[in-house]
Write a protein that holds these residues in place. Sequence first.
Motif, PDB file in Angstrom:
ATOM      1  N   THR A   1      25.440 -25.730 -39.247  1.00  0.00           N
ATOM      2  CA  THR A   1      26.539 -26.591 -38.801  1.00  0.00           C
ATOM      3  C   THR A   1      26.398 -27.972 -39.436  1.00  0.00           C
ATOM      4  O   THR A   1      25.347 -28.332 -39.965  1.00  0.00           O
ATOM      5  N   TYR A   2      27.467 -28.732 -39.325  1.00  0.00           N
ATOM      6  CA  TYR A   2      27.425 -30.108 -39.817  1.00  0.00           C
ATOM      7  C   TYR A   2      26.356 -30.907 -39.076  1.00  0.00           C
ATOM      8  O   TYR A   2      25.665 -31.730 -39.674  1.00  0.00           O
ATOM      9  N   LEU A   3      26.219 -30.654 -37.780  1.00  0.00           N
ATOM     10  CA  LEU A   3      25.190 -31.349 -37.010  1.00  0.00           C
ATOM     11  C   LEU A   3      23.795 -30.979 -37.513  1.00  0.00           C
ATOM     12  O   LEU A   3      22.941 -31.854 -37.680  1.00  0.00           O
ATOM     13  N   GLN A   4      23.563 -29.705 -37.789  1.00  0.00           N
ATOM     14  CA  GLN A   4      22.262 -29.297 -38.319  1.00  0.00           C
ATOM     15  C   GLN A   4      21.998 -29.957 -39.669  1.00  0.00           C
ATOM     16  O   GLN A   4      20.873 -30.363 -39.959  1.00  0.00           O
ATOM     17  N   LEU A   5      23.034 -30.076 -40.480  1.00  0.00           N
ATOM     18  CA  LEU A   5      22.885 -30.727 -41.781  1.00  0.00           C
ATOM     19  C   LEU A   5      22.536 -32.205 -41.597  1.00  0.00           C
ATOM     20  O   LEU A   5      21.649 -32.733 -42.283  1.00  0.00           O
ATOM     21  N   ALA A   6      23.201 -32.866 -40.658  1.00  0.00           N
ATOM     22  CA  ALA A   6      22.888 -34.277 -40.375  1.00  0.00           C
ATOM     23  C   ALA A   6      21.444 -34.417 -39.894  1.00  0.00           C
ATOM     24  O   ALA A   6      20.742 -35.360 -40.276  1.00  0.00           O
ATOM     25  N   LYS A   7      20.979 -33.472 -39.087  1.00  0.00           N
ATOM     26  CA  LYS A   7      19.587 -33.506 -38.621  1.00  0.00           C
ATOM     27  C   LYS A   7      18.621 -33.291 -39.781  1.00  0.00           C
ATOM     28  O   LYS A   7      17.542 -33.890 -39.811  1.00  0.00           O
ATOM     29  N   ARG A   8      18.992 -32.452 -40.731  1.00  0.00           N
ATOM     30  CA  ARG A   8      18.116 -32.197 -41.879  1.00  0.00           C
ATOM     31  C   ARG A   8      17.896 -33.437 -42.724  1.00  0.00           C
ATOM     32  O   ARG A   8      16.892 -33.545 -43.412  1.00  0.00           O
ATOM     33  N   ILE A   9      18.859 -34.347 -42.711  1.00  0.00           N
ATOM     34  CA  ILE A   9      18.673 -35.585 -43.474  1.00  0.00           C
ATOM     35  C   ILE A   9      18.186 -36.707 -42.561  1.00  0.00           C
ATOM     36  O   ILE A   9      18.211 -37.875 -42.946  1.00  0.00           O
ATOM     37  N   ASN A  10      17.780 -36.332 -41.346  1.00  0.00           N
ATOM     38  CA  ASN A  10      17.235 -37.276 -40.363  1.00  0.00           C
ATOM     39  C   ASN A  10      18.203 -38.406 -40.010  1.00  0.00           C
ATOM     40  O   ASN A  10      17.817 -39.559 -39.898  1.00  0.00           O
ATOM     41  N   ASN A  11      19.479 -38.026 -39.866  1.00  0.00           N
ATOM     42  CA  ASN A  11      20.479 -39.032 -39.530  1.00  0.00           C
ATOM     43  C   ASN A  11      21.599 -38.385 -38.721  1.00  0.00           C
ATOM     44  O   ASN A  11      22.692 -38.169 -39.213  1.00  0.00           O
ATOM     45  N   VAL A  12      21.296 -38.073 -37.460  1.00  0.00           N
ATOM     46  CA  VAL A  12      22.240 -37.382 -36.594  1.00  0.00           C
ATOM     47  C   VAL A  12      23.561 -38.133 -36.450  1.00  0.00           C
ATOM     48  O   VAL A  12      24.618 -37.526 -36.327  1.00  0.00           O
ATOM     49  N   LYS A  13      23.508 -39.449 -36.504  1.00  0.00           N
ATOM     50  CA  LYS A  13      24.722 -40.251 -36.342  1.00  0.00           C
ATOM     51  C   LYS A  13      25.647 -40.173 -37.563  1.00  0.00           C
ATOM     52  O   LYS A  13      26.773 -40.635 -37.513  1.00  0.00           O
ATOM     53  N   SER A  14      25.164 -39.575 -38.633  1.00  0.00           N
ATOM     54  CA  SER A  14      25.963 -39.503 -39.864  1.00  0.00           C
ATOM     55  C   SER A  14      26.795 -38.230 -39.961  1.00  0.00           C
ATOM     56  O   SER A  14      27.300 -37.910 -41.032  1.00  0.00           O
TER      57      SER A  14
ATOM     58  N   LEU B   1      22.251 -28.981 -49.270  1.00  0.00           N
ATOM     59  CA  LEU B   1      23.132 -27.809 -49.345  1.00  0.00           C
ATOM     60  C   LEU B   1      22.497 -26.680 -50.144  1.00  0.00           C
ATOM     61  O   LEU B   1      22.602 -25.514 -49.765  1.00  0.00           O
ATOM     62  N   VAL B   2      21.834 -27.016 -51.234  1.00  0.00           N
ATOM     63  CA  VAL B   2      21.238 -25.960 -52.066  1.00  0.00           C
ATOM     64  C   VAL B   2      20.038 -25.307 -51.388  1.00  0.00           C
ATOM     65  O   VAL B   2      19.572 -24.264 -51.846  1.00  0.00           O
ATOM     66  N   LYS B   3      19.581 -25.879 -50.287  1.00  0.00           N
ATOM     67  CA  LYS B   3      18.461 -25.297 -49.547  1.00  0.00           C
ATOM     68  C   LYS B   3      18.915 -24.311 -48.467  1.00  0.00           C
ATOM     69  O   LYS B   3      18.083 -23.663 -47.842  1.00  0.00           O
ATOM     70  N   ILE B   4      20.226 -24.212 -48.238  1.00  0.00           N
ATOM     71  CA  ILE B   4      20.726 -23.254 -47.253  1.00  0.00           C
ATOM     72  C   ILE B   4      20.639 -21.864 -47.891  1.00  0.00           C
ATOM     73  O   ILE B   4      21.233 -21.627 -48.945  1.00  0.00           O
ATOM     74  N   PRO B   5      19.898 -20.956 -47.269  1.00  0.00           N
ATOM     75  CA  PRO B   5      19.722 -19.638 -47.889  1.00  0.00           C
ATOM     76  C   PRO B   5      21.031 -18.854 -48.024  1.00  0.00           C
ATOM     77  O   PRO B   5      21.937 -18.973 -47.196  1.00  0.00           O
TER      78      PRO B   5
ATOM     79  N   GLY C   1      27.817 -39.642 -57.371  1.00  0.00           N
ATOM     80  CA  GLY C   1      27.848 -39.912 -55.947  1.00  0.00           C
ATOM     81  C   GLY C   1      26.775 -40.911 -55.568  1.00  0.00           C
ATOM     82  O   GLY C   1      25.908 -41.255 -56.366  1.00  0.00           O
ATOM     83  N   SER C   2      26.856 -41.342 -54.336  1.00  0.00           N
ATOM     84  CA  SER C   2      25.886 -42.306 -53.810  1.00  0.00           C
ATOM     85  C   SER C   2      24.566 -41.606 -53.499  1.00  0.00           C
ATOM     86  O   SER C   2      24.478 -40.373 -53.509  1.00  0.00           O
ATOM     87  N   THR C   3      23.567 -42.400 -53.194  1.00  0.00           N
ATOM     88  CA  THR C   3      22.271 -41.848 -52.789  1.00  0.00           C
ATOM     89  C   THR C   3      22.452 -40.951 -51.572  1.00  0.00           C
ATOM     90  O   THR C   3      21.883 -39.858 -51.504  1.00  0.00           O
ATOM     91  N   PHE C   4      23.242 -41.405 -50.611  1.00  0.00           N
ATOM     92  CA  PHE C   4      23.502 -40.606 -49.409  1.00  0.00           C
ATOM     93  C   PHE C   4      24.137 -39.262 -49.783  1.00  0.00           C
ATOM     94  O   PHE C   4      23.719 -38.211 -49.294  1.00  0.00           O
ATOM     95  N   GLN C   5      25.153 -39.291 -50.637  1.00  0.00           N
ATOM     96  CA  GLN C   5      25.820 -38.055 -51.034  1.00  0.00           C
ATOM     97  C   GLN C   5      24.849 -37.095 -51.715  1.00  0.00           C
ATOM     98  O   GLN C   5      24.833 -35.894 -51.417  1.00  0.00           O
ATOM     99  N   HIS C   6      24.021 -37.612 -52.594  1.00  0.00           N
ATOM    100  CA  HIS C   6      23.045 -36.748 -53.261  1.00  0.00           C
ATOM    101  C   HIS C   6      22.043 -36.179 -52.269  1.00  0.00           C
ATOM    102  O   HIS C   6      21.605 -35.031 -52.415  1.00  0.00           O
ATOM    103  N   THR C   7      21.680 -36.940 -51.256  1.00  0.00           N
ATOM    104  CA  THR C   7      20.781 -36.437 -50.220  1.00  0.00           C
ATOM    105  C   THR C   7      21.416 -35.239 -49.515  1.00  0.00           C
ATOM    106  O   THR C   7      20.765 -34.214 -49.296  1.00  0.00           O
TER     107      THR C   7
END
Length: 160
Positions: free
Chosen positions: A92-105, A82-86, A71-77
């Motif tokens: 949510t998908y929005l929370q995941l986007a925030k975790r990678i500091n890219n809400v627009k993604s 995902l492995v950090k979700i207890p 996968g791409s760098t983005f995909q690996h990010t």
Amino acid sequence: MDTLYHLRIDTPVGALLISGTTAYITSVHFTDDPEEDFHEAPPLLLECAQQLFEYFAGDRREFDLPISQHGSTFQHTVWNQLVKIPYGHTITYLQLAKRINNVKSIRAVGTTNGKNALAIIVPCHRVVGANGVLTGYAGGLWRKRWLLDHERGDLFTGLR
């Protein structure tokens, strides 16, 4: 090039096909194909199967396996988040986007989540839509519900 091996196992949510080399697990996915006759699996695939059986028995919450997926760098990010979700929790998908500091993604995050080749081990089933609504899952929504219920202790697996 490393030889790619396969091992099919039966689980409470159907058959899983584990693929990998002697060094890495490269995919774990649900399969409805009839059992195939694969060559003897190397120890790593047998260890992966054992850890999955422990997960389904309720005795394992995290996996300890060398994994590799293309996968791409983005995909690996995204997959690394995902492995950090207890265990037993969802985001949510929005929370995941925030975790990678890219809400627009958020859409790209959803697409990447769907391209995860390591079902259960990289727990993409723990990502839900807004307000906890279950959305797409490569293994089917019934499997996603089962996995989430299992992790929350909301069902008896019959494996204990």
